[in-house]
Design a protein around this motif. Structure first.
Motif, PDB file in Angstrom:
ATOM      1  N   ALA A  64       1.401 -71.978 -45.755  1.00 33.61           N
ATOM      2  CA  ALA A  64       0.485 -71.054 -45.056  1.00 33.61           C
ATOM      3  C   ALA A  64       1.059 -69.646 -45.002  1.00 33.61           C
ATOM      4  N   ILE A 180       0.927 -64.544 -35.400  1.00 32.96           N
ATOM      5  CA  ILE A 180       0.485 -64.983 -36.728  1.00 32.96           C
ATOM      6  C   ILE A 180       0.130 -66.466 -36.720  1.00 32.96           C
ATOM      7  N   PHE A 181       1.041 -67.232 -36.154  1.00 23.79           N
ATOM      8  CA  PHE A 181       0.839 -68.674 -36.163  1.00 23.79           C
ATOM      9  C   PHE A 181       0.501 -69.190 -34.769  1.00 23.79           C
ATOM     10  N   SER A 182      -0.304 -68.449 -34.055  1.00 17.36           N
ATOM     11  CA  SER A 182      -0.570 -68.783 -32.655  1.00 17.36           C
ATOM     12  C   SER A 182      -1.109 -70.195 -32.461  1.00 17.36           C
ATOM     13  N   SER A 183      -1.813 -70.678 -33.440  1.00  9.58           N
ATOM     14  CA  SER A 183      -2.453 -71.975 -33.229  1.00  9.58           C
ATOM     15  C   SER A 183      -1.599 -73.154 -33.671  1.00  9.58           C
ATOM     16  N   ILE A 184      -0.426 -72.868 -34.262  1.00  4.00           N
ATOM     17  CA  ILE A 184       0.417 -73.985 -34.670  1.00  4.00           C
ATOM     18  C   ILE A 184       1.316 -74.341 -33.497  1.00  4.00           C
TER      19      ILE A 184
END
Lengths: 229, 114
Positions: A64, A180-184
């Motif tokens: 990603a 950037i990867f807030s949802s991971i």
């Protein structure tokens, strides 16, 4: 006045200059990736990466972050996971599992891929024996031509990242990553920071792709490679 | 006065030498997280991000969609059973990046054979 002049000179010399990495030699991209410049590949098929580690989320988190970087570098990356489903539907899954004896001719003719990108995540384990708790990872990237079957570009990165430092400092870096990867939410920040660091360094060394304005003219840029490469 | 010019020179040198070059494509800030979910099999947020990118690109001069993204969206539509709408995006992809026609045709063949 002399001090200002000295500062100015020092700034000119050192500003953003690459730091020589220990054990690596300084070469131009054109010298070390001559075959890549000659073939000038346009389209990349990312073969399913091999993850030898226990970090099961590392593969997708790595991709990603990596794929948009490669696209920014001017390459055409065939859609994922559509490519992997196509590999499966063509009955080629078993041939891609260990990254050996790859059906390169079929990838060229049926998929339209000029190169395949092979990614191996070798090791990544928590290290509690050192003074600081941290994470080790070693990732290798290999670009293989589907036409000449030559290895056009290779990178291997091994980095230790201290989780203590990550939790106690570097708040700006963490803020960027979490945005950037807030949802991971299930992947730890240290993993993501490690992945971003490795990918950023790696893609910097990749020759500019077909769609980049720097395509074919960045061969004088300096890179640091291992002597045996 | 000379000092001021030198300091200004230093500042400009620092800015110039450390400034990042213009990016080839403009990815939205939530692209990676949506792409991550897409790789894990949930394409809802990725489809929304792609739609926004396609919409935003119309208002930006000389801006381009990276290769493969029209096709990505087409594959999402195809998986949802919207074959005609998917074809619009496959055509866009092939128009912009003709080299991707091989892969799109392969995927369509596989889809028909299912």
């Amino acid at each position: 006045m002399k001090l200002v002049k000295l500062l100015f000179l020092g700034l000119l010399i050192t500003s953003c200059a690459s730091v020589n990495r220990e054990g690596h030699i300084k070469v131009t991209k054109g010298n070390v990736y001559e075959a890549c410049y000659r073939e000038n590949p346009k389209t990349i098929l990312v073969v399913p990466p091999i993850n030898h580690t226990k970090m099961t989320r590392a593969t997708n988190a790595l991709l990603a972050d990596l794929i948009p970087r490669i696209q920014q570098k001017g390459y055409n990356v065939l859609p994922l996971p559509a490519s992997w489903k196509a590999i499966e539907a063509q009955g080629l899954s078993s041939m891609t599992m260990n990254h050996e004896n790859l059906p390169l001719r079929e990838f060229y003719e049926a998929f339209g891929a000029d190169v395949v990108l092979l990614i191996d995540i070798h090791e990544a384990a928590k290290d509690f024996t050192s003074e600081q708790e941290g994470v080790w990872a070693a990732v290798s990237y290999n670009l293989v031509s589907t036409e000449s079957e030559q290895n056009l570009w290779f990178q291997s990165k091994s980095i230790f990242v201290s989780t203590t430092i990550l939790t106690e400092g570097d708040t700006l870096g963490d803020a960027i990553i979490s945005s950037i990867f807030s949802s991971i939410s299930t992947a730890s920040t240290s993993q993501l920071k490690l992945i971003q660091k490795i990918n950023k360094e790696t893609v910097q060394d990749l020759p500019a792709g077909f769609y980049s304005p720097k395509n074919g003219i960045d061969d004088t840029e300096i890179v640091y490679v291992l002597p045996e490469y | 006065m000379k000092n001021r010019i030198l300091i200004l020179g230093m500042a400009l040198t620092l800015l110039y030498s450390c400034s990042s070059t213009k990016k080839l494509y403009s990815f939205p800030s939530d692209y990676e997280s949506a792409y991550y979910k897409h790789l894990k099999g949930n394409s809802d947020s990725y489809a929304r991000v792609l739609q926004e990118m396609f919409r935003d690109i119309r208002n930006q001069e000389n801006a381009k969609i990276p290769p493969g993204l029209y096709a990505e969206y087409g594959f999402i539509l195809l998986a949802q059973g919207h074959k005609n709408r998917a074809q619009i995006y496959f055509d866009k992809e092939i128009q912009e990046y003709p080299e991707n026609s091989y892969f799109i045709h392969l995927k369509l063949q596989q889809h028909e054979a299912r």
